[in-house]
Design a protein around this motif. Sequence first.
Motif, mmCIF file in Angstrom:
data_model
loop_
_atom_site.group_PDB
_atom_site.id
_atom_site.type_symbol
_atom_site.label_atom_id
_atom_site.label_comp_id
_atom_site.label_asym_id
_atom_site.label_seq_id
_atom_site.Cartn_x
_atom_site.Cartn_y
_atom_site.Cartn_z
ATOM 1 N N LEU B 136 1.069 -1.025 0.180
ATOM 2 C CA LEU B 136 -0.457 0.022 0.010
ATOM 3 C C LEU B 136 0.850 1.374 0.057
ATOM 4 N N PRO B 137 1.917 1.669 -1.105
ATOM 5 C CA PRO B 137 2.751 2.839 -1.125
ATOM 6 C C PRO B 137 2.121 4.098 -1.410
ATOM 7 N N GLU B 138 2.618 4.478 -0.804
ATOM 8 C CA GLU B 138 2.492 6.136 -0.505
ATOM 9 C C GLU B 138 4.105 6.674 -1.540
ATOM 10 N N LEU B 139 3.645 8.171 -2.362
ATOM 11 C CA LEU B 139 5.046 8.637 -2.599
ATOM 12 C C LEU B 139 4.772 10.394 -2.025
ATOM 13 N N VAL B 140 5.827 10.439 -1.557
ATOM 14 C CA VAL B 140 5.365 11.776 -0.751
ATOM 15 C C VAL B 140 7.117 12.515 -1.224
ATOM 16 N N GLN B 141 6.760 13.856 -0.626
ATOM 17 C CA GLN B 141 7.927 14.411 -1.383
ATOM 18 C C GLN B 141 8.743 15.094 0.285
ATOM 19 N N GLU B 142 9.663 14.983 0.843
ATOM 20 C CA GLU B 142 9.983 15.148 1.929
ATOM 21 C C GLU B 142 11.062 15.974 1.760
ATOM 22 N N LEU B 174 4.065 -3.282 -7.108
ATOM 23 C CA LEU B 174 5.090 -3.853 -6.659
ATOM 24 C C LEU B 174 5.180 -4.589 -7.525
ATOM 25 N N GLY B 175 7.029 -4.772 -8.030
ATOM 26 C CA GLY B 175 7.776 -4.786 -9.756
ATOM 27 C C GLY B 175 7.624 -6.486 -8.367
ATOM 28 N N VAL B 202 8.228 1.335 -9.556
ATOM 29 C CA VAL B 202 7.787 2.885 -9.183
ATOM 30 C C VAL B 202 7.746 3.544 -10.141
ATOM 31 N N ASP B 203 9.375 3.253 -10.825
ATOM 32 C CA ASP B 203 8.456 4.695 -11.869
ATOM 33 C C ASP B 203 7.622 4.507 -13.454
ATOM 34 N N ALA B 204 7.431 2.724 -13.449
ATOM 35 C CA ALA B 204 6.702 2.469 -14.344
ATOM 36 C C ALA B 204 5.324 3.024 -14.072
ATOM 37 N N PHE B 251 15.134 9.678 -9.913
ATOM 38 C CA PHE B 251 13.350 9.112 -10.042
ATOM 39 C C PHE B 251 13.259 10.717 -9.952
ATOM 40 N N ALA B 252 13.634 12.045 -9.034
ATOM 41 C CA ALA B 252 13.244 13.151 -8.663
ATOM 42 C C ALA B 252 13.440 14.207 -10.262
ATOM 43 N N TRP B 253 14.930 13.457 -10.503
ATOM 44 C CA TRP B 253 15.123 14.484 -11.621
ATOM 45 C C TRP B 253 14.365 14.048 -13.064
ATOM 46 N N LYS B 254 13.370 12.913 -13.007
ATOM 47 C CA LYS B 254 12.573 12.406 -13.982
ATOM 48 C C LYS B 254 11.203 12.753 -14.103
ATOM 49 N N HIS B 255 11.033 12.982 -12.569
ATOM 50 C CA HIS B 255 9.392 12.888 -12.376
ATOM 51 C C HIS B 255 8.899 14.003 -11.950
#
Lengths: 783, 317
Positions: B136-142, B174-175, B202-204, B251-255
């Motif tokens: 149950l992942p979520e993506l945040v910016q910290e 999850l891959g 994550v990227d995909a 990932f950060a630079w890409k997204h």
Amino acid sequence: MRIALCLHAFPPQSRTGVETYTEALARALAGRGHDLHIFAPRRDDSREHLSQTSEEQKHYKITWLALGRDPDTGAERRARHGAAAAFGRFLDREQPQVVHFQHILKLGWELIDEARERGLVTVYSAHDPFPVTNDYTLLSADLSPLDPGDLVAAARNERALGLLDRAFEAHDGFLPPGCGDQALRREVERVLHGEVPGEKDRDDLTQAMARLALELDERRAAVSRCDRVEAPTAFLADLLGAQGLRAPVACRPCGHDVEHLSEVVAVDGQHQGPLRVLFLGGLFEHKGAHILLDALPLCAGQGAAGVALTLRGSRGSSDYGAHLASRAADLGATLGGPYERHELPALLAAADLVALPSIWPENAPFVIREAFAAGRPVIASDTPALRESVRDGVDGRLVDLGDAAAWAACLCELARDRDELAELCRGVRPPKTTAEDARELEQIYTDLAEHHSARRTRARARQPAHLAAFSQALEALEALPTGELVERALAGLAQLASRLGQQPMGLTQALVSAEGLRERLAARERTADWRAETERHGRAARADLRAGLADREQALSALEARQGQLSRELESVAGERDWLRRSSVDLQAELAWTGESLDDRRAHLTEAQARLRSADDGLQAALAERDDLCSALAQRESELRALRLDHAKRDESSSAHDELRRAYEPLCAAHEALGAAYNSLRGAHEALQLHESWLRGELLRVFEVVQNEDSGDCEASDEIESLVAQAFEGLQRWSTELDWRAGEMAAATEESQGLGARLLPSALQRRADSWRKPSRPSGEAPS
Amino acid sequence: MKTPISIVIPSLADRELLAMALTPVLDEVQGRALGDEVIVVDDSGSGALEEFLAHKFASVRCVKNSQNLGFGPALLAGVQAARCELFFAMNPDIRVGPGIFDCLTETLLAETLPGGVYAVSPYVLLPGKEAAAESLPELVQEGGFPVIRHRQLELTPGETHPDHPAGIPVAFALGGAMLMRRSDFLERPFDPLFEPFYWEDVDASQVALAAGRQVLCDPRAVVEHHLRGTIASRVPERVVRAAIEKNRLLFAWKHLADSDKRRQHFEALSTRVVEQALAEEREELIWLLLALEQLQAFDQAGQAIPIDRIVGPGTPR
């Protein structure tokens, strides 16, 4: 190759043996094209504690670790909190490939792990037994020998040093000979060797032992983790091994920078002045300069030209130096201060020999090599380590340790016998040089670096293949000095800024924009302090735990001993029980068997009784038989006696016997003739009997014929009468002949009877008798 | 409607682990009886699994890589060989639970959701840590950097969440345990920028989300993750950490499409560099340089990241 040499002090702050050696080694290695970097602490109140400053020297670079405050404890004197982290930053910054530890006093064993965690080649040179003991002079505070493996002695010595701390403003770890009041001396000796008075003192001692054990265990383990551990003497190598250093310790003597001493003029063995004795080294108690001063008065009046003693070296921090100065002045010895390297040739040129009266076991003192380089023999204390350096009677003399009289005797002998001194000078060989040392170390470093590289390659090979490029890139970056990493990162940030459409940030801007940076740095400092404090508490707690553990181990040992005893007793009881059980089973079986066999035995008894009776009867019979046999025996004995007599008689008549024998032989011949005659007669008799039978048959037929004739057959009666008449005639002839023969036989019988009576045995006699009455065939004689 | 699927398992040479993973998968396949296929991609580089599979699991297809390529390329090789349109990507340290494939296909093929579903993860449990689900992942910016968090929802494994009957939206599938369409994956496989591993899934998912697709977790489908077979157990921890952190930056630079977030990230990154320099620390500098090197290598190979066309979450292309 980038090489870091790490040690506890460095010139110009300190110039004792290890520091001087390391400095020379750094120059020699740098001369071989390597990048040399020294890491050493120094007291510097002007800088932040544990901050680092670097200085570029001609041949090498030095990074000084500032020690800004006095250590709180003995343990902290040996290992300063935070030094390891600072060393880690040094390693990251400078990225040496090899870290060679010359000493870790003041710094701590954690430095070794900092180097190892970075995958660097680590070498530890033991110049004394510090890896296994805090008391690396192997002497207690009162200068008595201290066993490095004796934790109780170490803990007691630590307490004694505490007494010295309180009594003196400064000291070098010893109660100087001739210094201190008697009460302090007595107290030091009590602490070192006396009874431990109270329970609290005993507890304190136990805790101190536990703390020391932990500290030494950690240090031993860390040194053992080095890629190579070496010592300059076999004595020290063996000692380290014996005291639990797990790594093998290679014995490799150090080299010495002694080129400047090669031009020192040789000793004039024939000069008639006093023997010039030179002492070089720190004026510390364990170096034993006071022994030489004690020996000086004993040399007086021994008929020698005298001994001139010069002592040079830096004074320690105790009253010992002042004590030496006072005594030297009284005895006419010269006591000078520390000397610089360039002064050494002149000092040695003005000496006939160098004295090394150390009262500790020593290791491989540099002063011996310096003396040898200048062609001076060395008179040294007789210790196992010094025996490896000085060949007694060849390039020096060995004197009983601490024996001033022996020192006096040796010096006086050399003062008198200058030829002997000259002989010793001729026996001196130049020492190993620093250049040789550097060459050896270069090879050692190269080998170890190759080994590390191969290990890394093997580790990479164990990873999945697709990771190889990434791992290699990571390792390449990890090998960069921190400064270069920062430069590259800042350049990379600039590139990224343009790519992300951002303005690149200068350092100032970054500092200003990073609002929490200072706070975070301060927090990190606080964290570091907290960590140090926690580590301190942790160590104390571990020491307490260790002390508790020691108590428990002791209790456990007692319990184990008791358990062992009980186990043995239990085993014994169990054995006895088992034996009893087995016995019981055996007895039951035996009982059953006995019950079964009882009946058998009863039957056997009955049978045996019957047999007994029978045997009794048999016995009686046997007795009777025995009696019979006895009587028969008696009879036989009497017969035997008679026979013996008879035999004797026979012997007497043997000649008569021979005569009889000769007479007997013709008799036998006659007898045989008689036998033949008899057989002939018998044959004739049988023939007669047959003939008689035939005649009877004929007669019967005749009678039948006669009877038949009576019944009418008259024609044959004449013939029959003729036949009968012939038969009677025949019978009469035969009867006559028989009568004759009978007469012949009777005559022969009578003759033979005469002979037989005399000669023939009874059987023959009887046989002969039978001839006189020959049995006749049954049947009627013819009428 | 039940649909056959291909189960694709990229694996190194851990036969024992693979055997433990395959047994429940094959039971499930047999139970479904839909013609599912199981493909093991032998990524050992030594052909260590081919004979083993032929001997022990004859029904399993083996796709052999002549050299070890890593998870992403190995999965791609397996998907290329797959016959079914749907495939379940699976690590060999995953143990599937009963009914998992039916649930996942149902969720993936649901037509009620806007944009369609790109990928579905099962509910991934760590044995002994049932409360800490991984899926149950979520993506945040910290502090200017992307960070993955795992949500803790009140739910019962094996049951539908009442608020999300069609599946729980997540930041990525999850891959190592996800069902998706073969055509989707072949069209956009894992980005090689993230090699050797981590953050590629994550990227995909983020790209798919940006395109308006759905990425879901179906708590009815349960698997256990035994944390044994992944690459992390075979390489030093610092290498794994470096790969993760390098890819976090990439990932950060890409997204990071949002200019404020991008600025925050760059400032944070610059600050980190300065902090590291002042404190004479090195780790983050090394991660940054690894990321920059990889970016540069992509530039040189003409595979530059289209940062100027980057999309953010919730921003359909």
